[in-house]
Scaffold this motif. Structure first.
Motif, PDB file in Angstrom:
ATOM      1  N   UNK A 234      30.337 -61.376  -9.570  1.00  0.00           N
ATOM      2  CA  UNK A 234      31.038 -60.108  -9.800  1.00  0.00           C
ATOM      3  C   UNK A 234      30.121 -59.136 -10.551  1.00  0.00           C
ATOM      4  N   UNK A 235      29.423 -59.638 -11.572  1.00  0.00           N
ATOM      5  CA  UNK A 235      28.515 -58.797 -12.363  1.00  0.00           C
ATOM      6  C   UNK A 235      27.441 -58.191 -11.473  1.00  0.00           C
ATOM      7  N   UNK A 236      26.847 -58.997 -10.620  1.00  0.00           N
ATOM      8  CA  UNK A 236      25.767 -58.490  -9.760  1.00  0.00           C
ATOM      9  C   UNK A 236      26.305 -57.446  -8.783  1.00  0.00           C
ATOM     10  N   UNK A 237      27.425 -57.728  -8.154  1.00  0.00           N
ATOM     11  CA  UNK A 237      28.008 -56.747  -7.224  1.00  0.00           C
ATOM     12  C   UNK A 237      28.396 -55.465  -7.943  1.00  0.00           C
ATOM     13  N   UNK A 238      29.076 -55.595  -9.078  1.00  0.00           N
ATOM     14  CA  UNK A 238      29.512 -54.414  -9.834  1.00  0.00           C
ATOM     15  C   UNK A 238      28.311 -53.619 -10.342  1.00  0.00           C
ATOM     16  N   UNK A 239      27.280 -54.321 -10.789  1.00  0.00           N
ATOM     17  CA  UNK A 239      26.114 -53.607 -11.326  1.00  0.00           C
ATOM     18  C   UNK A 239      25.374 -52.858 -10.220  1.00  0.00           C
ATOM     19  N   UNK A 240      25.267 -53.453  -9.041  1.00  0.00           N
ATOM     20  CA  UNK A 240      24.603 -52.752  -7.935  1.00  0.00           C
ATOM     21  C   UNK A 240      25.385 -51.518  -7.503  1.00  0.00           C
ATOM     22  N   UNK A 241      26.698 -51.649  -7.397  1.00  0.00           N
ATOM     23  CA  UNK A 241      27.528 -50.499  -7.022  1.00  0.00           C
ATOM     24  C   UNK A 241      27.442 -49.418  -8.101  1.00  0.00           C
ATOM     25  N   UNK A 242      27.552 -49.831  -9.361  1.00  0.00           N
ATOM     26  CA  UNK A 242      27.484 -48.874 -10.471  1.00  0.00           C
ATOM     27  C   UNK A 242      26.138 -48.166 -10.508  1.00  0.00           C
ATOM     28  N   UNK A 243      25.064 -48.941 -10.397  1.00  0.00           N
ATOM     29  CA  UNK A 243      23.732 -48.347 -10.458  1.00  0.00           C
ATOM     30  C   UNK A 243      23.514 -47.350  -9.328  1.00  0.00           C
ATOM     31  N   UNK A 244      23.830 -47.731  -8.110  1.00  0.00           N
ATOM     32  CA  UNK A 244      23.607 -46.829  -6.979  1.00  0.00           C
ATOM     33  C   UNK A 244      24.506 -45.605  -7.042  1.00  0.00           C
TER      34      UNK A 244
ATOM     35  N   UNK B 112      20.056 -53.438 -16.011  1.00  0.00           N
ATOM     36  CA  UNK B 112      19.846 -54.489 -17.002  1.00  0.00           C
ATOM     37  C   UNK B 112      20.827 -55.646 -16.769  1.00  0.00           C
ATOM     38  N   UNK B 113      22.072 -55.336 -16.473  1.00  0.00           N
ATOM     39  CA  UNK B 113      23.073 -56.375 -16.222  1.00  0.00           C
ATOM     40  C   UNK B 113      22.680 -57.220 -15.016  1.00  0.00           C
ATOM     41  N   UNK B 114      22.221 -56.567 -13.964  1.00  0.00           N
ATOM     42  CA  UNK B 114      21.785 -57.306 -12.773  1.00  0.00           C
ATOM     43  C   UNK B 114      20.612 -58.221 -13.096  1.00  0.00           C
ATOM     44  N   UNK B 115      19.660 -57.701 -13.824  1.00  0.00           N
ATOM     45  CA  UNK B 115      18.481 -58.485 -14.192  1.00  0.00           C
ATOM     46  C   UNK B 115      18.855 -59.702 -15.040  1.00  0.00           C
ATOM     47  N   UNK B 116      19.758 -59.515 -15.976  1.00  0.00           N
ATOM     48  CA  UNK B 116      20.201 -60.626 -16.834  1.00  0.00           C
ATOM     49  C   UNK B 116      20.929 -61.673 -15.989  1.00  0.00           C
ATOM     50  N   UNK B 117      21.811 -61.229 -15.125  1.00  0.00           N
ATOM     51  CA  UNK B 117      22.592 -62.166 -14.306  1.00  0.00           C
ATOM     52  C   UNK B 117      21.691 -62.977 -13.376  1.00  0.00           C
ATOM     53  N   UNK B 118      20.716 -62.329 -12.769  1.00  0.00           N
ATOM     54  CA  UNK B 118      19.804 -63.041 -11.874  1.00  0.00           C
ATOM     55  C   UNK B 118      18.957 -64.032 -12.673  1.00  0.00           C
ATOM     56  N   UNK B 119      18.435 -63.594 -13.801  1.00  0.00           N
ATOM     57  CA  UNK B 119      17.572 -64.450 -14.607  1.00  0.00           C
ATOM     58  C   UNK B 119      18.280 -65.638 -15.220  1.00  0.00           C
ATOM     59  N   UNK B 120      19.524 -65.457 -15.607  1.00  0.00           N
ATOM     60  CA  UNK B 120      20.251 -66.536 -16.280  1.00  0.00           C
ATOM     61  C   UNK B 120      20.952 -67.485 -15.329  1.00  0.00           C
ATOM     62  N   UNK B 121      21.189 -67.073 -14.114  1.00  0.00           N
ATOM     63  CA  UNK B 121      21.977 -67.926 -13.238  1.00  0.00           C
ATOM     64  C   UNK B 121      21.247 -68.279 -11.956  1.00  0.00           C
TER      65      UNK B 121
END
Length: 181
Positions: free
Chosen positions: A84-94, A142-151
């Motif tokens: 959810x974080x990755x999807x939401x962060x991509x939509x928010x960023x774009x 930043x949220x996307x980067x954290x989510x990818x790196x941690x999971x």
């Protein structure tokens, strides 16, 4: 590779081509972020020819937002579903980058020697919204980067600590390369 499922499924590292896909995705994301960070001050300098103040304010505000809200964002990423974080962060960023581009369009008629921060409340509002949108885009990145790196990297590496170290090193190299480019 699904992030949910049986823990035994992730004991072996993912096939190499999966890591290459992750690296390509990270490269494109980081390159886009850096190009945006690079282009905005240049555009603002082109609009306001005798002042670097608008071009300086934008990166300062976006980095300040990351410093102030980064720890809070990290805790939120830990608590919420990463997909959810990755999807939401991509939509928010774009969305924020698109809105910032639209706001730049409305800021362009104010071109001249310096920015009319105190003389025109409409300009001030547009520029404030532009900075808020840029800050939200940076926080989403930043949220996307954290989510990818941690999971995702941890799941792809499985229990192989060498694969985890190698993947983290490659993602760091990609980020640094994009900052230089």
């Amino acid at each position: 590779m699904d992030l949910e499922g049986d823990e035994d499924e992730y004991e072996q590292p993912a096939p190499t081509h999966i890591f290459y896909l992750l690296y390509a995705s990270s490269l494109l994301s980081a390159w886009g972020d850096r190009m945006w960070e690079f282009a905005v001050p240049i555009i603002l300098t082109k609009i306001f020819t005798d002042s670097i103040l608008p071009a300086s304010i934008f990166p300062f505000v976006t980095q300040l937002a990351c410093i102030l809200f980064g720890p809070l964002l990290g805790r939120a990423v830990d608590k919420l579903d990463r997909r959810y974080i990755i999807n939401a962060s991509l939509v928010t960023q774009n969305t924020c980058v698109g809105l910032c581009s639209l706001l730049l369009y409305f800021i362009m008629p104010y071109h001249g020697d310096s920015a009319p921060f105190t003389e025109d409340p409409v300009f001030f509002t547009l520029f404030a919204l532009f900075n808020i949108g840029g800050s939200l885009a940076a926080l989403a990145s930043m949220a996307e980067s954290i989510a990818v790196g941690r999971d995702w990297v941890v799941v792809l590496a499985g229990v192989d600590s060498e694969a985890l170290a190698s993947a983290n090193a490659m993602l760091t190299r990609i980020s640094l390369l994009c900052k230089m480019g």
